[in-house]
Design an enzyme around this catalytic site. Structure first.
Site, mmCIF file in Angstrom:
data_model
loop_
_atom_site.group_PDB
_atom_site.id
_atom_site.type_symbol
_atom_site.label_atom_id
_atom_site.label_comp_id
_atom_site.label_asym_id
_atom_site.label_seq_id
_atom_site.Cartn_x
_atom_site.Cartn_y
_atom_site.Cartn_z
ATOM 1 N N THR A 177 -3.949 -2.250 3.229
ATOM 2 C CA THR A 177 -3.984 -1.006 3.909
ATOM 3 C C THR A 177 -5.126 -0.405 4.693
ATOM 4 O O THR A 177 -6.208 -0.922 4.338
ATOM 5 C CB THR A 177 -3.710 0.234 2.994
ATOM 6 O OG1 THR A 177 -2.295 -0.128 2.171
ATOM 7 C CG2 THR A 177 -3.852 1.624 3.131
ATOM 8 N N VAL A 206 7.830 5.772 -0.980
ATOM 9 C CA VAL A 206 6.640 6.158 -0.340
ATOM 10 C C VAL A 206 5.763 5.918 -1.213
ATOM 11 O O VAL A 206 5.731 6.497 -2.341
ATOM 12 C CB VAL A 206 7.024 7.514 0.217
ATOM 13 C CG1 VAL A 206 5.949 8.142 0.798
ATOM 14 C CG2 VAL A 206 8.078 7.620 1.148
ATOM 15 N N GLY A 207 4.520 5.649 -0.575
ATOM 16 C CA GLY A 207 3.238 5.649 -1.367
ATOM 17 C C GLY A 207 2.389 6.706 -1.210
ATOM 18 O O GLY A 207 2.772 7.773 -0.912
HETATM 19 N N1 ASP Z 1 -1.614 2.537 -1.210
HETATM 20 C C1 ASP Z 1 -0.698 1.681 -0.468
HETATM 21 C C2 ASP Z 1 0.735 2.258 -1.137
HETATM 22 O O1 ASP Z 1 0.855 2.398 -2.290
HETATM 23 C C3 ASP Z 1 -0.705 0.439 -0.745
HETATM 24 C C4 ASP Z 1 -2.240 -0.279 -0.464
HETATM 25 O O2 ASP Z 1 -3.176 0.512 -0.349
HETATM 26 O O3 ASP Z 1 -2.413 -1.525 -0.423
HETATM 27 O O4 ASP Z 1 1.809 2.341 -0.235
#
Ligand code: ASP
Length: 318
Positions: A177, A206-207
């Site tokens: 990310t 959704v994250g």
């Molecule tokens: N935090 C992001 C999500 O959960 C994933 C990531 O940071 O790699 O969508």
């Protein structure tokens, strides 16, 4: 795959990409640009770079589609904008910024967000624009283990039983990310985050990244924070806001707050990942509880530095 199996050439490509992007944002700030413009530029470039899990090169959902999330926050005014589950907006962070600047809302999702982006004159692309062969292979591996996989760490989302083939910074899983935080000459802070989420996630999931307070937060009185990691845990811990709240209520330094949140609070519920943050005085904190986190930093007039792991390569210059 362990860090020793990741080639020096591959690592060099990450350092080079990070440092090019840092230089561009550094130049913008040196010319009197705003923190908001600096984080927007950095994330624009990161979204276009296939090495990272955002924009072109984003991970696949379980349905072999892409659903992208992004958010931006202005520490001076506490204005914020975000989009989630978009699959046709070439640069999701620009759409998030348009939500902040040209709508009365904070978060738009899916088709509504795409229609808004189009109205704002932002570029729409065919969903396969985001796909890369490396991401497709990564999905196949995740499907074989039936878990949602964190991009820069081999552990599965279900931490109780890491996937059998999980390994830290696996070649196919090490791409992260993206996020940027900045402090400008006016003393204003900004944070931005953009992601494809987690490989093999359920469509519609959704994250933390587009949720203000979870994956992204900025307040001139405390800090600008952008997170990466297992989104569900970051949402439950209100991680980005928690860092700022510890500073505001507890009077602790940015790094103390970030360390407590990343190394102590998140692990209590199995949260894996990290964050980048800067406070109003320019102090930085780049904390993570995984083997590594792609990261870089730059001050005006100084050589940009980047790092991947926790120790050995700390602070490589170009
Ligand atoms: N935090 C992001 C999500 O959960 C994933 C990531 O940071 O790699 O969508």
């Amino acid at each position: 795959m362990s860090r020793t199996q990741i080639s020096a050439q591959q690592n060099a490509a990450y350092h080079a990409a990070l440092q090019d992007i840092l230089r561009a944002a550094q130049q913008l700030l040196a010319g009197g640009g705003s923190a908001l413009d600096a984080v927007s530029l950095a994330v624009d470039l990161l979204e276009d770079c296939p090495l990272f899990n955002a924009g072109h090169g984003a991970v696949f959902t379980h349905a072999e589609t892409h659903e992208l999330d992004a958010a931006i926050m202005d520490g001076a005014t506490l204005r914020a904008g975000a989009v989630a589950c978009v699959s046709r907006v070439r640069r999701p962070l620009r759409a998030a910024r348009a939500v902040m600047e040209h709508s009365e809302h904070v978060l738009l999702v899916a088709a509504g967000a795409e229609a808004f982006a189009q109205e704002q004159g932002l570029e729409l692309v065919s969903p396969d624009y985001f796909s890369t062969a490396a991401r497709r292979e990564q999905l196949q591996r995740a499907l074989a283990t039936a878990t949602a996989v964190l991009d820069h760490d081999g552990a599965s989302l279900l931490f109780r039983e890491p996937a059998a083939n999980a390994s830290p910074l696996d070649e196919g899983q090490k791409l992260g990310t993206v996020g940027a935080v900045a402090l400008d000459a006016q003393g204003n802070l900004a944070a931005a985050t953009s992601t494809g989420g987690m490989t093999n996630k359920r469509p519609g999931r959704v994250g933390d990244s587009p949720l203000i307070g979870a994956g992204t937060y900025a307040d001139n009185r405390t800090a600008a924070v952008s997170c990466t990691g297992t989104g569900e845990m970051f949402i439950r811990m209100a991680t980005a806001y928690d860092v700022c709240a510890r500073m505001a209520y507890g009077g602790v330094s940015l790094d103390t707050a970030a360390r407590e949140v990343v190394m102590k609070a998140l692990p209590t519920i199995g949260g894996r990942g990290g964050l980048i943050a800067v406070d109003g005085r320019g102090n930085l904190s780049l904390r993570f509880n995984t083997e590594g986190m792609y990261r870089g930093w730059a001050r005006v007039g100084e050589t940009p530095l980047s790092a991947i792991y926790a120790d050995a390569d700390e602070g490589c210059a170009a």
